[in-house]
Scaffold this motif. Structure first.
Motif, short mmCIF file in Angstrom:
data_model
loop_
_atom_site.label_atom_id
_atom_site.label_comp_id
_atom_site.label_asym_id
_atom_site.label_seq_id
_atom_site.Cartn_x
_atom_site.Cartn_y
_atom_site.Cartn_z
N GLN A 1 4.66 7.12 -2.51
CA GLN A 1 5.48 6.59 -1.42
C GLN A 1 4.84 5.31 -0.91
N LEU B 1 3.24 -1.40 4.81
CA LEU B 1 2.28 -2.49 4.81
C LEU B 1 2.98 -3.80 4.45
N TYR C 1 -4.75 7.75 5.02
CA TYR C 1 -3.96 8.13 3.86
C TYR C 1 -3.21 9.42 4.14
N ASP C 2 -2.07 9.55 3.49
CA ASP C 2 -1.23 10.71 3.77
C ASP C 2 -1.89 12.04 3.43
N ASP C 3 -2.70 12.04 2.40
CA ASP C 3 -3.27 13.35 2.06
C ASP C 3 -4.32 13.79 3.06
N MET D 1 -3.50 0.52 -4.72
CA MET D 1 -4.30 1.25 -3.75
C MET D 1 -3.82 1.02 -2.32
N MET D 2 -3.46 -0.22 -2.03
CA MET D 2 -3.03 -0.56 -0.68
C MET D 2 -1.67 0.04 -0.33
N THR D 3 -0.89 0.34 -1.34
CA THR D 3 0.46 0.80 -1.05
C THR D 3 0.66 2.27 -1.37
N THR E 1 -0.40 6.39 -1.30
CA THR E 1 -0.62 7.21 -0.12
C THR E 1 -1.66 8.31 -0.29
N GLN E 2 -2.25 8.39 -1.47
CA GLN E 2 -3.23 9.45 -1.67
C GLN E 2 -4.62 8.84 -1.79
N SER E 3 -5.58 9.36 -1.08
CA SER E 3 -6.91 8.80 -1.23
C SER E 3 -7.51 9.26 -2.55
N THR F 1 -8.48 12.87 -4.55
CA THR F 1 -7.55 13.96 -4.88
C THR F 1 -7.48 14.23 -6.37
N THR F 2 -7.92 13.29 -7.19
CA THR F 2 -7.86 13.55 -8.63
C THR F 2 -9.15 14.19 -9.14
#
Lengths: 636, 305
Positions: free
Chosen positions: A11, A15, A60-62, B275-277, B279-281, B284-285
């Motif tokens: 998503q 920004l 961040y969303d997570d 990365m800037m757009t 939403t997951q940091s 998480t992977t």
């Protein structure tokens, strides 16, 4: 085998969708502001930080997802998102519901990058706040609008001032709970300003806030039309900090010497203050030898000038012997060079300050041994009242006098944060026991160098008294302290005296430097602090022997008047007789079979009385002016 | 003399100056330091900073790679090429006992594999060489428990971290004192963010493992993670499910434990944009983070970085 987690989704947040190159070009130019947030969770501090992070679109969303999950389980904010949980990382803290250590947070806006040091508000964690404050340019002090300026506010502001932070934003939070009343805000402002006249914080700004609702965090909001100032975020973005650095006093502590080949000798370090250019004349301390800067390398590039806080590598035109801990400076702008100085100390160890302990002191790139000689006073962080205290316990702050084994090259902390700060490390536990900020006021010679301490009567539970021992030995327990220059004939007198007393049937013992230093005190050197320590131990030992009824003849140069006074204090005036062998320096040199005067004259031995330091007379009970005419029986 | 305006540092220059100071401090204060080298982008930045710290000289300490035996092939190749080209003294350590027992994520699960081949193996290496300081490339913005870790982080005889009893760290005066057997983990890029790292890689043209860049690769969807078919050790029933997708990796580790993300980012600029757009940091992977709540803190207490 592996836990389930959804494939990350993409998503897009809102920004700016500018071209990435533009973004990077702009981003590269941003500077860095380090800030401290002071206040407790109750003041809404964590909520404020959560807001700053969230509103600057860096959450961040997570992380948000985790937050929502955690809020339901242990949150304290009811059904709403508890921003505090985002910050309180460690398990133990979450269970206790308080932040107990410094946590660092990162966010950036279109103008600046920020590092937040988030520190707890509870009193027992003063040390953490001091830690966070040590590198901060700016502090946000949170005040609960319902409570106003309270003890905690004063404590935090004192620490901010002590650590030399120049910019403070006072965030008057929870304005929503006082109906956004202007006079409440104004009252807090005047209370705060009245209190801080006693401190030194040059720049103070006030913002009325509701962290919960978001008023004046990023945008002004509509609830406080009477407030015409900036939001917190605007202030953070615009406050100028470049003027806070010291560009005047050039100080370059040598961190390492690099010799990759025989051609190159570079001095690596971080510029503590001042500006240096290629070709500038510099002086190396402590040697005092001068040279010129041949080249400056910064990050592998050759540059013409360098400034704080850059890490650079310098080469000099001349071959000067420099090592880690030395310092390069400008000719007419020298730091203080002293072993004896005063400082504000923040005690950080669970174990109380022990005035007899020798610490490791780390200052710039130098490590020396040091002792706290005396406590001037302690400061009550809540009232700023000074009080007498015998020791410091955890989180105590106060002013002390210190002596180091080698001279430090320092400025006052007020003038220079880098060369005015130090840490004390416990030599056994290796804890960072205290941190200090050097004060530049008192002339070092006026400072007390304390070696004596009060003896406790409780330490000896013997059923036999000294008096009884003296009676049994038919003698009075005495110390004959024989002092004078090296090779003045002290030992000749001492051994004659010993023979004389022994022949009278007395029980007597001679102690001299050689005996003590070959065993008991073998780790001690010859610098002032070590010589003081040597004499302190001798005095303590002599006292123990006197307590057993024995007669002691102690033979020590002991050139410092002040030290002899303290030796007398330890032994007790009633048992102490000082005999000064007043042989002339020429005669001493002539008598010197070891050639020590020669070595001292060539600089091979330092601090040698009669050569590069003085013998201070004026305390003797008996003075022996002529060795040939001395009558031993007259001495006792 | 120039005006103070010209004495400004950008945030990257300021971070760089701090990191170089930290690296030099370790080289000066410790007898036997080592730099942990994970082959990832953060490690690459850290090595670059070390090169700058001692230029024109060489890095005066070795790099240590703890090879879990399950790293991506491309990582190992990159490691060997990079270290050779830069004349870096590299120590590679594998837990031989673990290799002999055939420990791996597919057969033993992520927990046992990580404990044996990474955590335990690292401690083995530190004990074997008696390092008194070990640099790590961790950043405080990566994970909640790291936000509180010091730059100089003390470890006891058992390599344990005690988050409640950390040494106060003020100004840039680092307490480097240790007794024999104790050590310090040093994190010179503590204050860097993920964006700072990418910007720096771009600015300094630092080489990184090609796995960070998107390209069509053979992957298998395992419980929602896209796992690269990196070698024949992947179980047959999984390997047969392979598909070709355009993916890249945000973090690098053991290939069965590191999920790829679908992406078109094949340049650093595109990676930053993504990365800037997105939403997951980044973490998480990493499959290991999901074992239990507070799991990273647990691992750190046990000695994992």
């Amino acid at each position: 085998m592996m836990s389930t987690h959804n494939t990350p989704t993409h998503q897009h947040t809102n920004l700016p969708t500018k071209k990435i190159e533009d973004f990077l070009a702009q981003d590269e130019k941003k500077d860095l502001l380090r800030l401290l947030t002071a206040g407790s969770v109750d003041d809404g501090k964590s909520t404020l930080i959560g807001r700053l992070l969230n509103d600057s679109k860096r959450l961040y969303d997570d992380q948000l997802e985790t937050l929502v999950r955690d809020s339901k389980r242990v949150g304290n904010a009811g059904e709403e998102i508890d921003y505090a949980l985002l910050l309180d990382g460690l398990k133990a803290e979450r269970e206790q519901g308080i932040t107990i250590d410094v946590a660092y947070r990162y966010f950036s806006t279109s103008k600046r990058k920020f590092i937040i040091a988030d520190t707890p508000g509870h009193e027992q964690y003063t040390r953490n706040m001091v830690t966070g404050a040590s590198t901060a340019h700016l502090a946000i002090v949170l005040i609960d609008a319902r409570k106003g300026v309270i003890t905690q506010t004063k404590r935090h502001s004192f620490l901010i001032s002590l650590l030399g932070i120049k910019h403070v934003i006072v965030a008057v939070n929870k304005m929503d709970l006082v109906d956004y009343q202007r006079d409440i805000f104004e009252q807090i402002r005047s209370d705060y300003l009245e209190f801080t006249t006693r401190l030194s914080i040059p720049d103070i700004q006030f913002v009325p806030l509701s962290a919960l609702k978001g008023d004046n965090i990023v945008d002004r909001g509509e609830n406080m039309p009477w407030y015409r100032g900036n939001s917190i975020m605007n202030l953070l973005e615009d406050i100028s900090i470049s003027g806070d650095r010291n560009f005047i006093d050039f100080r370059f502590p040598i961190q390492l010497v690099s010799r990759p080949n025989s051609e190159y000798r570079g001095f690596g370090g971080r510029i503590a203050s001042g500006v240096i250019r290629r070709g500038d004349e510099v002086v190396a301390l402590p040697s005092g030898i001068s040279s010129r800067v041949e080249s400056i390398e910064s990050m592998g590039n050759t540059v013409d000038f360098a400034f704080p806080p850059q890490s650079v590598m310098l080469t000099l035109e001349d071959e000067i012997d420099l090592s880690r801990g030395d310092m390069l400076i400008r000719k007419n702008n020298q730091p203080q060079i002293e072993r004896h100085f005063e400082a504000m100390l923040v005690w950080m160890d669970e174990a109380d300050l022990d005035l007899n302990k020798q610490f490791l002191l780390k200052h710039t790139t130098q490590k020396v041994k040091a002792r706290v000689d005396a406590i001037r006073y302690g400061v009550d962080v809540n009232t700023l009242q000074r009080s007498e205290t015998k020791t410091f316990e955890l989180n105590q702050i106060g002013r002390v006098v210190l002596t180091s084994t080698r001279p430090l090259l320092f400025d006052s902390y007020e003038k220079n944060r880098q060369t005015g700060s130090f840490i004390l490390i416990d030599p056994l536990t290796h804890n960072t026991s205290a941190v200090g900020m050097i004060i530049n006021r008192v002339h070092p010679e006026k400072l007390p160098s304390k070696i004596a301490h009060k003896w406790s009567k409780e330490t000896n539970r013997s059923l036999v008294t000294t008096k009884e021992r003296e009676t049994q030995l038919s003698q009075k327990a005495m110390t004959y302290w024989i002092t004078g220059l090296h090779a003045s004939g002290k030992n000749d007198v001492a051994y004659d005296l010993e023979r004389y007393l022994f022949d009278l049937g007395k029980t007597v013992i001679v102690l001299n430097g050689r005996m003590l230093r070959s065993g008991l005190n073998r780790e001690l050197g010859f610098e002032k602090a070590d010589r003081d320590e040597n004499l302190r131990r001798v005095a303590e030992m002599t006292k123990l022997l006197n307590d057993q009824g024995l007669i002691v003849i102690a033979v020590f140069i002991s050139p410092d008047k002040d030290t002899r006074v303290q030796v007398k204090e330890i032994i007790g005036a009633a048992h102490y007789k000082e005999i000064f062998i007043n042989t002339s320096i020429e005669d001493c040199q002539a008598r010197d079979t070891e050639g020590l005067y020669n070595k001292a004259a060539k600089g091979k031995i330092r601090y040698f009385p009669g050569v590069d330091s003085h013998y201070e007379s004026g305390t003797a009970d008996v003075i022996v002016d002529n060795l040939d005419q001395v009558k031993i029986q007259d001495l006792v | 003399m120039s005006k103070p305006e010209s004495y400004k540092l950008t945030h990257l220059q300021e971070l760089e100056a701090e990191s170089v100071h930290v690296i030099r401090e370790v080289a000066s204060e410790f007898e036997n330091p080592v730099m942990m080298y994970s082959i990832g982008k953060d490690s690459s930045v850290m090595v670059k900073l070390a090169q700058k710290a001692f230029a024109p000289g060489k890095i005066p300490f070795p790099l240590l790679h703890v090879d879990s035996n399950w790293k991506f092939k491309e990582m190992i190749k990159f490691r060997d090429d990079f270290c050779q080209a830069n004349e870096i003294n590299l120590i590679v350590h594998k837990n031989k006992e673990g290799v002999k027992q055939g420990i791996g994520p597919f057969t033993h699960g992520s927990k046992i594999h990580t404990e044996t081949m990474k955590t335990h193996s690292l401690l083995q290496a530190l004990d074997l060489h008696e390092f008194d300081a070990a640099f790590g490339g961790a950043r405080r913005d990566e994970e909640k428990s790291r936000a509180k870790e010091r730059i100089f982080s003390f470890r006891d005889n058992f390599h344990q971290w005690d988050p409640k009893n950390q040494r106060p760290e003020l100004w840039n005066l680092y307490n480097t004192e240790v007794h024999r057997g104790e050590s310090i983990r040093v994190f010179p890029i503590s204050n860097w963010t993920e964006l700072d790292v990418w910007q720096y890689i771009r600015q300094e043209k630092i080489p990184i493992v090609p796995l960070y860049f998107a390209k069509p690769r053979e992957v298998v969807d395992v419980d929602g993670q896209l796992i690269l078919l990196d070698d024949e050790r992947m179980p047959q029933e999984l390997a047969t499910k392979k598909t070709v997708r355009t993916v890249r990796f945000r973090t690098l580790g053991c290939y069965p434990l590191t999920g790829a993300v679908e992406s078109e980012a094949d340049t650093i600029e595109k990676i930053i944009e993504e990365m800037m757009t997105e939403t997951q940091s980044e973490r998480t992977t990493r499959v290991i983070d999901f074992d239990q709540d507070g799991s990273m803190e647990q691992k750190k207490r046990e000695g994992y970085f």
